[in-house]
Design an enzyme around this catalytic site. Structure first.
Site, PDB file in Angstrom:
ATOM      1  N   TYR A 263       2.094  -3.586  -2.431  1.00 19.25           N
ATOM      2  CA  TYR A 263       3.482  -4.009  -2.259  1.00 19.25           C
ATOM      3  C   TYR A 263       3.654  -5.502  -2.546  1.00 19.25           C
ATOM      4  O   TYR A 263       4.732  -5.936  -2.921  1.00 19.25           O
ATOM      5  CB  TYR A 263       3.950  -3.743  -0.824  1.00 19.25           C
ATOM      6  CG  TYR A 263       4.439  -2.352  -0.545  1.00 19.25           C
ATOM      7  CD1 TYR A 263       3.593  -1.256  -0.664  1.00 19.25           C
ATOM      8  CD2 TYR A 263       5.741  -2.137  -0.133  1.00 19.25           C
ATOM      9  CE1 TYR A 263       4.034   0.018  -0.383  1.00 19.25           C
ATOM     10  CE2 TYR A 263       6.198  -0.859   0.159  1.00 19.25           C
ATOM     11  CZ  TYR A 263       5.350   0.211   0.028  1.00 19.25           C
ATOM     12  OH  TYR A 263       5.798   1.471   0.316  1.00 19.25           O
TER      13      TYR A 263
ATOM     14  N   LYS B  88      -9.668   4.979   0.348  1.00 21.03           N
ATOM     15  CA  LYS B  88     -10.107   5.659  -0.880  1.00 21.03           C
ATOM     16  C   LYS B  88     -11.335   4.893  -1.364  1.00 21.03           C
ATOM     17  O   LYS B  88     -11.372   4.383  -2.491  1.00 21.03           O
ATOM     18  CB  LYS B  88      -8.937   5.639  -1.896  1.00 21.03           C
ATOM     19  CG  LYS B  88      -9.150   6.469  -3.125  1.00 21.03           C
ATOM     20  CD  LYS B  88      -9.047   7.971  -2.888  1.00 21.03           C
ATOM     21  CE  LYS B  88      -9.430   8.732  -4.136  1.00 21.03           C
ATOM     22  NZ  LYS B  88      -9.635  10.169  -3.904  1.00 21.03           N
TER      23      LYS B  88
ATOM     24  N   ASP C  37      -6.810  11.381   0.343  1.00 21.00           N
ATOM     25  CA  ASP C  37      -6.402  12.712  -0.141  1.00 21.00           C
ATOM     26  C   ASP C  37      -6.763  13.790   0.883  1.00 21.00           C
ATOM     27  O   ASP C  37      -5.966  14.677   1.193  1.00 21.00           O
ATOM     28  CB  ASP C  37      -7.016  13.017  -1.532  1.00 21.00           C
ATOM     29  CG  ASP C  37      -8.484  12.645  -1.651  1.00 21.00           C
ATOM     30  OD1 ASP C  37      -9.040  12.047  -0.709  1.00 21.00           O
ATOM     31  OD2 ASP C  37      -9.093  12.961  -2.697  1.00 21.00           O
TER      32      ASP C  37
ATOM     33  N   ASP D 267       2.623   4.298   4.028  1.00 16.17           N
ATOM     34  CA  ASP D 267       3.995   4.675   3.675  1.00 16.17           C
ATOM     35  C   ASP D 267       4.064   6.175   3.396  1.00 16.17           C
ATOM     36  O   ASP D 267       4.922   6.887   3.916  1.00 16.17           O
ATOM     37  CB  ASP D 267       4.436   3.878   2.436  1.00 16.17           C
ATOM     38  CG  ASP D 267       5.830   4.265   1.982  1.00 16.17           C
ATOM     39  OD1 ASP D 267       6.717   4.348   2.843  1.00 16.17           O
ATOM     40  OD2 ASP D 267       6.018   4.512   0.777  1.00 16.17           O
TER      41      ASP D 267
ATOM     42  N   ASP E 218       5.598   9.557   6.056  1.00 16.52           N
ATOM     43  CA  ASP E 218       6.680  10.491   5.686  1.00 16.52           C
ATOM     44  C   ASP E 218       6.153  11.921   5.783  1.00 16.52           C
ATOM     45  O   ASP E 218       6.833  12.821   6.268  1.00 16.52           O
ATOM     46  CB  ASP E 218       7.174  10.239   4.251  1.00 16.52           C
ATOM     47  CG  ASP E 218       8.427   9.377   4.216  1.00 16.52           C
ATOM     48  OD1 ASP E 218       8.550   8.488   5.085  1.00 16.52           O
ATOM     49  OD2 ASP E 218       9.278   9.595   3.329  1.00 16.52           O
TER      50      ASP E 218
HETATM   51  C1  IPM Z   1       9.423   2.531   4.726  1.00 18.65           C
HETATM   52  C2  IPM Z   1      10.231   2.581   3.455  1.00 18.65           C
HETATM   53  C3  IPM Z   1      10.073   1.260   2.690  1.00 18.65           C
HETATM   54  C4  IPM Z   1       8.611   1.098   2.338  1.00 18.65           C
HETATM   55  C5  IPM Z   1      10.959   1.141   1.435  1.00 18.65           C
HETATM   56  C6  IPM Z   1      12.424   1.319   1.763  1.00 18.65           C
HETATM   57  C7  IPM Z   1      10.717  -0.156   0.706  1.00 18.65           C
HETATM   58  O1  IPM Z   1       9.878   3.664   2.677  1.00 18.65           O
HETATM   59  O2  IPM Z   1       9.688   1.655   5.574  1.00 18.65           O
HETATM   60  O3  IPM Z   1       8.536   3.365   4.880  1.00 18.65           O
HETATM   61  O4  IPM Z   1       8.149   1.615   1.317  1.00 18.65           O
HETATM   62  O5  IPM Z   1       7.906   0.427   3.093  1.00 18.65           O
HETATM   63 MG    MG Z   2       8.447   4.953   3.579  1.00 16.85          MG
END
Ligand code: IPM
Ligand code: MG
Length: 353
Positions: free
Chosen positions: A142, A190, A222, A246, A250
């Site tokens: 990032y 990884k 993975d 990240d 999710d």
């Molecule tokens: C998160 C989001 C952010 C990230 C985006 C919106 C830049 O997905 O906070 O997980 O990738 O960190």
């Molecule tokens: Mg995210």
């Protein structure tokens, strides 16, 4: 206690969900005799529209002068499909994390018993899952430079960089967190392919003896992506680099039945920040249908962070009662049962305090 709270509601459903979390915090202040002083500041697309900058200096100043930050969400579809956009809401989020020194993002995942059946996974698989993902937040791909395109535009590059110092500080935090829980730490990397992962693994092994009571293990990302779905109860604390964290969080959110339930805390330097892990959900903005629970629970984490454990628990208990009594938004309402609006859920939770 007197607490200065910066409120960065942001885009999409941000203002609505943050409004409900404030309602609940106000109920806590009234019930337990605290004073919460809110200061609002723009961030994300809302800030670009107002100032041209997704994280203006004035917003940074408001955060720095506060004890904690309550954050909603950022992102606007008008920037998502435009690869040429010069300023993006997300840049503001990254700059905010970096400039506030928020190097650790704690994303707890717990399955509410009464919601276990809402999970797309088999109920018996998810029941009892309770782990925290510690995501490194200010390093890796990032932020690594160089990042960009070749002159002819046909080659693009990102750089993944981690220093010993960055790795040690997040691992210390994760080891300590594991120590306060079930004492099991999984480093996700990884290391079979990338150099930064090999450094993470080496440093974690060096640090292990300082935490002899914590059981340390390693998993390739993975494989971890598969295990989180196959056997979520096997994890206690996961620590991983920015991009892996990240993606995995999710993924992990589906275990709980709704992305709308998961809070997070970002910590590091002086000011800590609390936000739901879901995004700005633009399709729902202004409709009074978004689930405010993740933000309300982020408020609980905020209270616990400043030492108000009893108050944090009161918020969690209130959220549990709302879920048990079915006072929930459409994303987690049972089939055929009434779904409540964002404000109705916030009102109910606040009234339970
Ligand atoms: C998160 C989001 C952010 C990230 C985006 C919106 C830049 O997905 O906070 O997980 O990738 O960190
Ligand atoms: Mg995210």
């Amino acid at each position: 206690m007197e607490l200065k709270i910066a409120v960065l509601a942001g885009d999409g459903i941000g203002p609505e969900i943050v409004g409900e979390a404030r309602k609940v915090l106000d109920a806590v202040a009234a019930r337990y005799g605290h004073t919460f002083i809110y200061k609002e500041a723009p961030v994300g697309a809302a800030a670009i529209d107002a100032t041209g900058d997704p994280y203006p200096a004035s917003t940074h100043a408001v955060c720095e002068e506060s004890d904690v930050v309550l954050f909603g969400a950022i992102g606007d579809p008008k920037y998502d499909n435009d690869p040429k956009a010069k300023v993006r809401p997300e840049q503001g989020l990254l700059r905010m994390r970096k400039s506030l020194g928020l190097f650790a993002n704690l994303r707890p995942l717990a399955v509410f018993d009464s919601l276990a059946e809402r999970s797309p996974l088999k109920t018996e698989l998810v029941r009892g899952a309770d782990f925290v993902c510690v995501r490194e937040l200010t390093g890796g791909m990032y932020f690594g430079r160089p990042q960009g395109r070749s002159e002819d535009g046909n080659t693009a590059y990102d750089t993944c960089v981690y220093t010993r110092e960055e790795i040690e500080r997040i691992l210390h935090l994760a080891f300590k967190l594991a120590r306060s829980r079930r004492k099991q730490l999984t480093v996700v990397d990884k290391a079979n392919v990338i150099a930064t992962s090999r450094l993470w693994r080496q440093i974690a092994k060096e640090m292990g003896p300082q935490y002899p009571d914590v059981q340390l293990d390693f998993m390739f990302v993975d494989n971890a992506a598969m295990k989180i779905i196959q056997c979520p109860t096997a994890f206690d604390v996961i620590v991983t680099e920015n991009l892996f964290g990240d993606i995995l969080t999710d993924e992990a959110s589906v275990i709980s039945g709704s992305l709308g339930m998961l809070p997070s805390a970002s910590v590091g330097a002086k000011v800590a920040l609390f936000e739901p892990i879901h995004g700005s959900y633009p399709q729902a903005a202004g409709k009074n249908i978004a689930n405010p629970m993740a933000t309300i629970l982020s408020g609980a984490m905020l209270l616990e962070h400043v030492g108000l454990a009893k108050e944090g628990k009161a918020v969690r208990d209130a959220v549990n009662r709302a879920i048990e009594q079915g006072i929930v938004t459409e994303d987690i309402a049972n089939k055929g049962e009434k779904a409540y609006s964002t404000t109705a859920v916030g009102d109910f939770v606040a009234a339970q305090i």
